[in-house]
Design a protein around this motif. Sequence first.
Motif, PDB file in Angstrom:
ATOM      1  N   ASN A  26      90.810   9.002  -1.102  1.00 15.07           N
ATOM      2  CA  ASN A  26      89.741   8.071  -1.440  1.00 15.07           C
ATOM      3  C   ASN A  26      88.430   8.832  -1.594  1.00 15.07           C
ATOM      4  OD1 ASN A  26      87.482   6.084  -0.923  1.00 15.07           O
ATOM      5  ND2 ASN A  26      89.220   4.671  -0.920  1.00 15.07           N
ATOM      6  N   GLU A  27      87.968   8.945  -2.831  1.00 16.23           N
ATOM      7  CA  GLU A  27      86.777   9.743  -3.119  1.00 16.23           C
ATOM      8  C   GLU A  27      85.539   9.227  -2.389  1.00 16.23           C
ATOM      9  OE1 GLU A  27      83.968  11.009  -6.961  1.00 16.23           O
ATOM     10  OE2 GLU A  27      85.863   9.928  -7.259  1.00 16.23           O
ATOM     11  N   THR A  28      85.391   7.907  -2.335  1.00 16.47           N
ATOM     12  CA  THR A  28      84.215   7.338  -1.672  1.00 16.47           C
ATOM     13  C   THR A  28      84.229   7.643  -0.183  1.00 16.47           C
ATOM     14  OG1 THR A  28      84.215   5.545  -3.298  1.00 16.47           O
ATOM     15  CG2 THR A  28      82.877   5.229  -1.327  1.00 16.47           C
ATOM     16  N   LEU A  29      85.388   7.527   0.457  1.00 23.59           N
ATOM     17  CA  LEU A  29      85.505   7.872   1.870  1.00 23.59           C
ATOM     18  C   LEU A  29      85.199   9.349   2.087  1.00 23.59           C
ATOM     19  CD1 LEU A  29      86.190   7.025   4.747  1.00 23.59           C
ATOM     20  CD2 LEU A  29      88.610   7.430   4.226  1.00 23.59           C
ATOM     21  N   ASN A  30      85.631  10.196   1.154  1.00 21.93           N
ATOM     22  CA  ASN A  30      85.334  11.623   1.252  1.00 21.93           C
ATOM     23  C   ASN A  30      83.832  11.883   1.235  1.00 21.93           C
ATOM     24  OD1 ASN A  30      88.072  12.078   1.253  1.00 21.93           O
ATOM     25  ND2 ASN A  30      88.172  12.675  -0.905  1.00 21.93           N
ATOM     26  N   ASN A  31      83.102  11.107   0.413  1.00 19.84           N
ATOM     27  CA  ASN A  31      81.645  11.267   0.369  1.00 19.84           C
ATOM     28  C   ASN A  31      81.029  11.001   1.737  1.00 19.84           C
ATOM     29  OD1 ASN A  31      81.701  11.845  -2.389  1.00 19.84           O
ATOM     30  ND2 ASN A  31      81.334   9.719  -2.990  1.00 19.84           N
TER      31      ASN A  31
END
Length: 401
Positions: free
Chosen positions: A87-92
């Motif tokens: 999950n890219e947003t969670l990675n941010n």
Amino acid sequence: MDVIDIKKVIESCHLNFLIGSGASKNFLETLKGVEEALDSLEKRKGLSEKQTDEKLLKLIEVSIKYFYFKKCIEKNTELLGVTDDSNETLNNYTNLLSALHTILAKRTTNLVSKQVNLFTTNMDVFLDIALEKLNYAYNDGFSGRMNTKFSTENFHNIINKVSSYYEYQSATPLFNLFKLHGSLNWKYNKEKDTIQYDNQLESTKKLSQIKFNDSDLLACFDNEGDFLGLDKIYKEAEEKDFSKVEKNIDEFLEEYNNLIMVNPNKEKFEETTLKLSYYELLRMYSNNIEKENSVLFVTGFSFADEHIRTITLRVAKSNPTLLIVIFAFNEVDRDNYKALLNLSEYNNIIVLTKDNGNYSFGEVYNSIFKEILKDLQISPSENKTTNTSESSSENKAEDGK
């Protein structure tokens, strides 16, 4: 202001972040028309004296809230099962928190604490899950394990790490998570009149089980997300057969009202029985940025919220040692900030834009905090590994208190 300037500020200031819905928008939508829609419905804007049928108004209410639920709330349940970096947003979120943890751990001054205050109007669970995933010590206002209870008094707690042999104590990096508008993982216990923790998002899951066909409800927004107007929608509601969906509508509204969150309309504090907790959280926001030598980093937040905007500007004027750094997504947003906040009156509010790019939430980490890690001679991958290992031992010590 460049990375070096921000690094100097971080080293010597009390750290505060104000995070808005723009931080989560890669995964959850931001709906500009929902506030106008709910506010219009609350005040019956555009309706004649004859347009008062409560069943039709209830149908309009559900149409707005169901749309909002599907676009901005429901997908949070998917985050509960995320265990990797897919999950890219969670990675941010994890990238930024990991960097902040290292910065706090590297602090050598005793003049400011090893804490960072995370203020957010987001009701999603990105910050909660990111902190859990990284195994960091954090304070979200809840105490207890079997019978959790929320109290703003819990934000006054600190965590110390004690060595095994000489009982030497050192402060542990600590994140204080303030959900200013409530959260999807909060639930209200009416019998005890307390807010409790809902780690499985049961209310959200129950709402997901209530289904409507496209033809059951009303189209309240255009393709751009703008509200179509109450008068027009009411006329369309008059053509609907309310009896077909009345049961589902009542069930949806009953369950929706179990969500402990502030709806995105201007009268947000007038409609909740839990407004005391919300006002207390706003007071704590004010108190923390009133501290001498504080910095407030703002990302993904438009300042359209009148309550928070008023508090922030009042403190900016009364506390000359406060520095507010706003990361504007683009030049259009920068100009909006300047107009909305009347920045010509303040010399301690700075709006930053990125040359040849946008300051998305992820880019704030990449361009600013990742560079600060490099200056500390720590690679991002090494940073995560070290922090997770340290936090594991810290949390074990905390659980054994």
